[in-house]
Write a protein that holds these residues in place. Structure first.
Motif, PDB file in Angstrom:
ATOM      1  N   GLY A  85       0.807  -1.205   0.000  1.00 36.19           N
ATOM      2  CA  GLY A  85       0.000   0.000   0.000  1.00 36.19           C
ATOM      3  C   GLY A  85       0.839   1.253   0.000  1.00 36.19           C
ATOM      4  N   LYS A  86       0.152   2.384  -0.059  1.00 38.21           N
ATOM      5  CA  LYS A  86       0.852   3.650  -0.089  1.00 38.21           C
ATOM      6  C   LYS A  86       1.310   4.030   1.307  1.00 38.21           C
ATOM      7  CE  LYS A  86      -3.581   6.022   0.172  1.00 38.21           C
ATOM      8  NZ  LYS A  86      -4.492   6.968  -0.490  1.00 38.21           N
ATOM      9  N   ARG A 101      10.663  12.683  11.614  1.00 39.97           N
ATOM     10  CA  ARG A 101       9.675  12.172  10.656  1.00 39.97           C
ATOM     11  C   ARG A 101       8.994  10.921  11.203  1.00 39.97           C
ATOM     12  NH1 ARG A 101      13.950  13.811   7.573  1.00 39.97           N
ATOM     13  NH2 ARG A 101      14.950  11.782   7.800  1.00 39.97           N
ATOM     14  N   ILE A 102       7.743  10.770  10.827  1.00 42.49           N
ATOM     15  CA  ILE A 102       6.991   9.546  11.118  1.00 42.49           C
ATOM     16  C   ILE A 102       6.431   9.029   9.807  1.00 42.49           C
ATOM     17  CG2 ILE A 102       5.059   8.520  12.386  1.00 42.49           C
ATOM     18  CD1 ILE A 102       5.308  10.757  14.418  1.00 42.49           C
ATOM     19  N   ASN A 103       6.759   7.820   9.495  1.00 39.98           N
ATOM     20  CA  ASN A 103       6.296   7.208   8.253  1.00 39.98           C
ATOM     21  C   ASN A 103       5.325   6.081   8.587  1.00 39.98           C
ATOM     22  OD1 ASN A 103       6.404   6.911   5.325  1.00 39.98           O
ATOM     23  ND2 ASN A 103       7.461   4.985   5.728  1.00 39.98           N
ATOM     24  N   ILE A 104       4.131   6.141   8.008  1.00 40.75           N
ATOM     25  CA  ILE A 104       3.121   5.102   8.232  1.00 40.75           C
ATOM     26  C   ILE A 104       2.825   4.425   6.893  1.00 40.75           C
ATOM     27  CG2 ILE A 104       0.788   4.609   9.034  1.00 40.75           C
ATOM     28  CD1 ILE A 104       0.916   6.983  10.815  1.00 40.75           C
ATOM     29  N   SER A 105       3.103   3.150   6.830  1.00 38.15           N
ATOM     30  CA  SER A 105       2.882   2.412   5.584  1.00 38.15           C
ATOM     31  C   SER A 105       1.725   1.441   5.735  1.00 38.15           C
ATOM     32  CB  SER A 105       4.153   1.645   5.191  1.00 38.15           C
ATOM     33  OG  SER A 105       4.403   0.608   6.122  1.00 38.15           O
ATOM     34  N   GLY A 106       1.245   0.971   4.610  1.00 44.76           N
ATOM     35  CA  GLY A 106       0.185  -0.029   4.598  1.00 44.76           C
ATOM     36  C   GLY A 106      -1.212   0.536   4.607  1.00 44.76           C
ATOM     37  N   LEU A 155      -7.528   2.287  16.581  1.00 46.26           N
ATOM     38  CA  LEU A 155      -8.315   2.900  15.520  1.00 46.26           C
ATOM     39  C   LEU A 155      -9.117   1.889  14.712  1.00 46.26           C
ATOM     40  CD1 LEU A 155      -5.784   5.561  14.134  1.00 46.26           C
ATOM     41  CD2 LEU A 155      -7.677   5.907  15.732  1.00 46.26           C
ATOM     42  N   GLY A 156      -8.776   0.610  14.832  1.00 50.02           N
ATOM     43  CA  GLY A 156      -9.535  -0.427  14.145  1.00 50.02           C
ATOM     44  C   GLY A 156      -9.282  -0.513  12.655  1.00 50.02           C
ATOM     45  N   ILE A 157      -8.048  -0.225  12.235  1.00 49.66           N
ATOM     46  CA  ILE A 157      -7.721  -0.278  10.807  1.00 49.66           C
ATOM     47  C   ILE A 157      -6.639  -1.308  10.496  1.00 49.66           C
ATOM     48  CG2 ILE A 157      -8.418   2.098  10.380  1.00 49.66           C
ATOM     49  CD1 ILE A 157      -5.516   2.916  10.601  1.00 49.66           C
ATOM     50  N   TYR A 158      -5.843  -1.715  11.497  1.00 49.08           N
ATOM     51  CA  TYR A 158      -4.734  -2.651  11.290  1.00 49.08           C
ATOM     52  C   TYR A 158      -5.050  -4.015  11.875  1.00 49.08           C
ATOM     53  CZ  TYR A 158      -1.330   0.926   9.869  1.00 49.08           C
ATOM     54  OH  TYR A 158      -0.641   1.906   9.199  1.00 49.08           O
ATOM     55  N   LYS A 159      -4.546  -5.058  11.215  1.00 50.35           N
ATOM     56  CA  LYS A 159      -4.575  -6.383  11.809  1.00 50.35           C
ATOM     57  C   LYS A 159      -3.231  -6.744  12.424  1.00 50.35           C
ATOM     58  CE  LYS A 159      -3.888  -8.690   7.303  1.00 50.35           C
ATOM     59  NZ  LYS A 159      -4.478  -9.667   6.357  1.00 50.35           N
ATOM     60  N   THR A 188       9.096   4.512  11.802  1.00 58.25           N
ATOM     61  CA  THR A 188       8.281   3.902  10.754  1.00 58.25           C
ATOM     62  C   THR A 188       7.330   2.874  11.365  1.00 58.25           C
ATOM     63  OG1 THR A 188      10.031   4.172   9.102  1.00 58.25           O
ATOM     64  CG2 THR A 188       8.308   2.565   8.622  1.00 58.25           C
ATOM     65  N   PHE A 189       6.059   3.047  11.091  1.00 58.50           N
ATOM     66  CA  PHE A 189       5.041   2.072  11.486  1.00 58.50           C
ATOM     67  C   PHE A 189       4.620   1.324  10.226  1.00 58.50           C
ATOM     68  CE2 PHE A 189       4.805   5.424  14.637  1.00 58.50           C
ATOM     69  CZ  PHE A 189       4.717   4.726  15.828  1.00 58.50           C
ATOM     70  N   GLN A 190       4.827   0.030  10.246  1.00 57.93           N
ATOM     71  CA  GLN A 190       4.561  -0.786   9.068  1.00 57.93           C
ATOM     72  C   GLN A 190       3.528  -1.851   9.417  1.00 57.93           C
ATOM     73  OE1 GLN A 190       8.074  -2.511   7.427  1.00 57.93           O
ATOM     74  NE2 GLN A 190       7.002  -3.677   5.848  1.00 57.93           N
ATOM     75  N   GLY A 191       2.424  -1.865   8.694  1.00 55.03           N
ATOM     76  CA  GLY A 191       1.377  -2.834   9.004  1.00 55.03           C
ATOM     77  C   GLY A 191       0.496  -3.135   7.820  1.00 55.03           C
TER      78      GLY A 191
END
Length: 448
Positions: free
Chosen positions: A4-5, A33-38, A77-81, A103-106
């Motif tokens: 994902g983006k 910086r904070i990078n959130i992927s997935g 938030l109920g968006i990640y598994k 970096t948060f990767q999920g």
């Protein structure tokens, strides 16, 4: 960096440097910086508020602590598994001294999830099936279809749409709204009737800073009472038939215990208050039910527990009788032990007639199993207790007091429920009460 983006969040203010040593609290650090992927379906503004605390970190200990908190916030938030975290030194032209990049990767939850399992109620167990479509519009909205059927033949069918507001300025209060279309069926074999309910429920819930969870509800629908069999008495049959009912309800819960199942310290309180009528502007019945619990540690793992519950019904429309399904039915392993379910209230023609008020209390001394250390962690699932339960109905005095003393063994189920095997000796009761001297089995999550 995950499917994902990716979303990139950057802090532009500067921060000073400092010497590096093993004391993380004196090691200057900041998050550049904070990078959130997935994130494929989720909007940026839904996650931005959850990560803002990281930009306030001033040392490396803050970075570690806030990273853990932010991960919990993102999962809420109920968006990640699933979600992984990477902490690295900040690089590039915008990097600052002592700067870090998080970096948060999920992976986002699937568009449709399902589950089959069991759940426990008050002296009841049910098989459940649920289908959920999470994060429908990209800001945590979810649509769920739930069905359960218990061994006492009660059933619940709910279609519920939920909208959270964690990303707004009031997000710290965990606000959430929902609308449900429901169909419930619940038998009351102690009075030989069954209640079927169909309607719509609107709910707004939030949590106050000192730990009080609140739920404001408005329910409207059709409630119909049926005779359970041919032996149902006439005074119960008088309540049968469909009726339009509207309910304004407030539920407040304060949880201050160190454990939900076997607490040794802290206070718990739950109150449910309802205004019941035939429409939004016509309410004739006010119903209130309050449950309190206080736990005090003593010595060697032994604790003292004091519990109490009180219920009151007021009827403004004195010419109309209160429907039997709205009355209280005290008695049973979750309230007054040593009595059958609904066995500690008045009866007519061989069945429980219910009451418009009651109070019940309990004093317990809880203890770990003797020699429990020899059983390892398995021994922590058990507790023994000595108890004294007492209370009565339709009055707030000690007249016509029902009371029971006994001893029992309890087994913890997960983090919310327990099973009790008690030996009960009723000490005082009234004619017509259904007592249960000897062993009694109980399962549930709220006991007196």
């Amino acid at each position: 960096m995950g499917s994902g983006k990716s979303k990139l969040f950057q802090e532009t203010s500067a921060s000073g440097g400092g010497k590096s040593n093993l004391d993380f609290t004196t090691f200057k650090a900041r998050v550049d910086r904070i990078n959130i992927s997935g994130l494929n379906r989720t909007h940026d503004d839904y996650v931005q508020r959850a990560i803002q605390s990281l930009f306030r970190a001033q040392n490396f200990q803050d970075v570690i602590t806030e990273t853990t908190n932010v991960k919990d916030n993102l999962m809420q938030l109920g968006i990640y598994k699933n979600l992984k975290v990477h902490i690295d030194v900040s690089k590039g032209k915008s990097a600052t001294k002592n700067g870090y990049e998080i970096t948060f990767q999920g992976d986002e939850l699937s568009r449709l999830t399902g589950s089959i399992g069991t759940e426990l109620g008050q002296n009841d167990g049910a098989a459940t099936a649920e289908l959920t479509s999470p994060n429908i519009f990209g800001r945590g909205e979810r649509l769920s279809l739930n069905y359960s059927y218990s061994y006492v033949k009660s059933s619940v069918l709910n279609l519920r749409f939920t909208k959270p507001y964690y990303h707004t300025v009031i997000g710290d209060y965990n606000p959430e709204t929902s609308i449900s279309i429901f169909k419930h069926s619940s038998p009351a074999p102690w009075s030989k009737f069954r209640t079927d309910e169909t309607g719509i429920l609107l709910d707004f819930s939030f949590t106050l800073p000192f730990g009080l969870s609140n739920s404001l509800q408005y329910e409207i629908g059709m409630k119909e009472i049926f005779a359970l069999d041919k032996l149902t008495p006439f005074f119960v049959r008088e309540n049968c038939g469909p009726k339009l009912a509207a309910i304004v309800r407030y539920i407040g819960v304060f949880e201050g215990r160190d454990s939900n199942v076997f607490p040794t310290n802290g206070v718990f309180m739950k109150t449910t208050n309802e205004m019941i009528g035939s429409s939004l502007s016509q309410f004739g019945i006010v119903k209130s039910d309050v449950h309190c619990e206080m736990n005090v540690p003593l010595f060697a793992g032994i604790s003292l527990q004091m519990t109490g519950r009180i219920g009151v019904l007021f009827n403004d429309k004195l010419k109309e009788a209160i429907p039997i399904n709205q009355l209280f039915f005290p008695g049973g392993p979750q309230s007054l032990r040593g009595f059958e379910v609904a066995g500690a209230c008045s009866s007519r023609e061989g069945v429980a007639a219910g009451c418009q008020s009651y109070w019940a209390s309990g004093i317990h001394v809880w203890s770990p199993l003797p020699f429990g250390s020899y059983f390892g962690g398995f021994g922590n699932l058990f507790r023994t207790h000595f108890f004294y339960n007492f209370g009565t109905c339709n009055m707030f005095t000690t007249d016509k007091l029902r009371s029971t003393a006994g001893v029992g063994l309890a087994f913890r189920l997960g983090q919310k429920a327990r099973i009790e095997f008690n030996y009960c000796h009723p000490l005082s009761f009234e004619a017509g009460d259904r007592v249960k001297k000897g062993f009694q089995f109980g399962i549930g999550y709220e006991f007196i």
